[in-house]
Design a protein around this motif. Sequence first.
Motif, PDB file in Angstrom:
ATOM      1  N   UNK A  26     -20.184  -0.777 -14.364  1.00 50.38           N
ATOM      2  CA  UNK A  26     -19.996  -0.892 -12.902  1.00 50.38           C
ATOM      3  C   UNK A  26     -19.114  -0.030 -12.227  1.00 50.38           C
ATOM      4  N   UNK A  27     -19.104   0.145 -11.032  1.00 48.30           N
ATOM      5  CA  UNK A  27     -18.209   1.150 -10.400  1.00 48.30           C
ATOM      6  C   UNK A  27     -16.857   0.370  -9.818  1.00 48.30           C
ATOM      7  N   UNK A  28     -15.623   1.118  -9.723  1.00 53.76           N
ATOM      8  CA  UNK A  28     -14.413   0.452  -9.324  1.00 53.76           C
ATOM      9  C   UNK A  28     -14.140   1.513  -7.958  1.00 53.76           C
ATOM     10  N   UNK A  29     -13.637   0.920  -6.874  1.00 53.75           N
ATOM     11  CA  UNK A  29     -13.332   1.631  -5.815  1.00 53.75           C
ATOM     12  C   UNK A  29     -11.820   2.074  -6.049  1.00 53.75           C
ATOM     13  N   UNK A  30     -11.667   3.531  -5.734  1.00 52.61           N
ATOM     14  CA  UNK A  30     -10.079   3.856  -5.906  1.00 52.61           C
ATOM     15  C   UNK A  30      -9.787   4.552  -4.812  1.00 52.61           C
ATOM     16  N   UNK A  31      -8.798   4.556  -4.249  1.00 57.60           N
ATOM     17  CA  UNK A  31      -8.206   5.090  -3.049  1.00 57.60           C
ATOM     18  C   UNK A  31      -8.633   4.475  -1.856  1.00 57.60           C
ATOM     19  N   UNK A  32      -8.074   5.162  -0.685  1.00 62.68           N
ATOM     20  CA  UNK A  32      -8.484   4.530   0.383  1.00 62.68           C
ATOM     21  C   UNK A  32      -7.339   3.852   1.014  1.00 62.68           C
ATOM     22  N   UNK A  84       0.788  -1.111  -0.012  1.00 59.77           N
ATOM     23  CA  UNK A  84      -0.014   0.263  -0.147  1.00 59.77           C
ATOM     24  C   UNK A  84       0.969   1.347  -0.106  1.00 59.77           C
ATOM     25  N   UNK A  85       0.603   2.134  -0.959  1.00 63.18           N
ATOM     26  CA  UNK A  85       1.256   3.408  -1.088  1.00 63.18           C
ATOM     27  C   UNK A  85       0.763   4.635  -0.825  1.00 63.18           C
ATOM     28  N   UNK A  86      -0.535   4.384  -0.202  1.00 65.06           N
ATOM     29  CA  UNK A  86      -1.211   5.822  -0.047  1.00 65.06           C
ATOM     30  C   UNK A  86      -2.508   6.009  -1.066  1.00 65.06           C
ATOM     31  N   UNK A  87      -2.979   6.962  -1.019  1.00 68.71           N
ATOM     32  CA  UNK A  87      -4.306   7.242  -1.854  1.00 68.71           C
ATOM     33  C   UNK A  87      -3.671   7.665  -3.123  1.00 68.71           C
ATOM     34  N   UNK A  88      -4.791   7.445  -4.151  1.00 71.21           N
ATOM     35  CA  UNK A  88      -4.479   8.101  -5.660  1.00 71.21           C
ATOM     36  C   UNK A  88      -4.544   9.555  -5.668  1.00 71.21           C
ATOM     37  N   UNK A  89      -3.937  10.319  -6.553  1.00 74.51           N
ATOM     38  CA  UNK A  89      -3.682  11.709  -6.435  1.00 74.51           C
ATOM     39  C   UNK A  89      -5.241  12.163  -6.191  1.00 74.51           C
ATOM     40  N   UNK A  90      -5.264  13.128  -5.296  1.00 73.59           N
ATOM     41  CA  UNK A  90      -6.616  13.844  -5.112  1.00 73.59           C
ATOM     42  C   UNK A  90      -7.935  13.119  -4.583  1.00 73.59           C
ATOM     43  N   UNK A  91      -7.471  12.010  -4.065  1.00 80.63           N
ATOM     44  CA  UNK A  91      -8.295  11.114  -3.620  1.00 80.63           C
ATOM     45  C   UNK A  91      -7.961  10.714  -1.950  1.00 80.63           C
ATOM     46  N   UNK A  92      -9.007  10.739  -0.990  1.00 79.04           N
ATOM     47  CA  UNK A  92      -8.272  10.670   0.328  1.00 79.04           C
ATOM     48  C   UNK A  92      -9.427  10.030   0.957  1.00 79.04           C
ATOM     49  N   UNK A  93      -9.188   9.535   2.495  1.00 80.59           N
ATOM     50  CA  UNK A  93     -10.495   9.055   3.224  1.00 80.59           C
ATOM     51  C   UNK A  93     -10.636   7.686   2.689  1.00 80.59           C
ATOM     52  N   UNK A  94     -11.993   7.283   2.602  1.00 79.71           N
ATOM     53  CA  UNK A  94     -12.272   5.815   2.537  1.00 79.71           C
ATOM     54  C   UNK A  94     -12.229   5.413   0.826  1.00 79.71           C
TER      55      UNK A  94
END
Length: 423
Positions: free
Chosen positions: A347-353, A273-283
């Motif tokens: 569909x929808x894909x989860x990004x970040x978190x 895990x390297x952190x959230x995608x750019x501009x994406x935080x939280x869950x």
Amino acid sequence: MGPQESDPMYEVFIGGWGNTKSVIRRNRTKPDKVEIETPGILNAGEFRGFWVRWDSGIVSAGREGESIPFISWSDPEPFPIAFVGVCTGWGATGTWKIEDGAEFNTPDKLEYKFGPVATGSLELEYRGPHNCHICLTPAPAEIDPMLEVILGGWENTKSVIRHCRRKPDKVTIPTPGLMNPNEFRKFLLEWHCGRLSVRDGQTGAVLMEWVDPSPFPITHFGVRTGYGARGQWRISHFYRGGARPLPPSAPPASAVYSSPPGYPGGYPGSPHVVGAAPGVGGAGVWVDMTSGQVPPGAVVGGQDCSGEPLYVARAQHQGALIPGKLVASHGCAYIPWGGQEHGKPQYQVLVGGRNHWVPTSGSNIPPGAFPGGQSEDGEPLFIGRVRHEGSVTTGKVQQSHGVCYISFGGQELGFPEYEILMS
């Protein structure tokens, strides 16, 4: 490798040790790679149907009519398989019916003969004047839903794809002279996430293609002739070369998230895990995608039996918003509902978190679990994952049911022990 007992080789023993257990063995050496209890799996008084599959190093066997194998093993050093042999021993004699590739006839009678499929393809050769009919069904019977492919119909002038035995046909193309009563013509059918392709077996060229907006699990095929035609057939249940399988409609993005360090059985080479995608935080956020597309920063929730990453996804179905898995190479996401696996090209894909998973069981939803959707009744659904048949598969957790449901091999399977995604 050759038509004799030589290494490397796989052996699948069904009903060994006095009809008490089954094993998979490599190169005729012990210890066996897999051993499971299968009491009474064989019967001296009746034929029992089985299939054996090999694909990307995964060797598995299952019962006729069942898409889920009862035994499976992933070889870290697979080899090409060119021949199949059968034998009995240790006090047993056997009578065999080997259907794969066997030649048989169909009369001038519109009545399907059925056989099982275990992968998304069917290779066939047909010799007859016209009206080569193939159906794909969820059971060994002529029931809806079903897909029908008619090759060389209407006195060998055109071919069609039909859905649920209803007109108008979904695809119609002119194919004058496609069939020949004096020689076998080869074809390949492939189906992935509702996309059915019919290919020329010699060139691999696509003859017809159609996408079912409501795909269903295909477990059997049927063949027949009629309207004045008799036919001879050679059927191969599994893809063995020739035309290439359908490619993914979009290349998978680089994996950014994976199992956290210390997750039991994490697969080699998976990134940390390297952190959230750019501009994406939280869950994390949900991103709309279609046809196998994977957005940058998509959360990897596990891996398929083949080693392909599985992304956390969700899709609408029957008034519910259901978490599941995205298999990019199949061009769709899969969600579990109503006892079946449902393919969803949208569909929808989860990004970040954080991509943080914790073990739990039953209806014990830990505080801070990440809600991933809701049932048709409005109950919150969470995102879970389980290990099954060599995979780490993501699915939905429904607290009132006390299990994590995953879609696997055409079915919805429930597990009381699972991991749940946290916010």
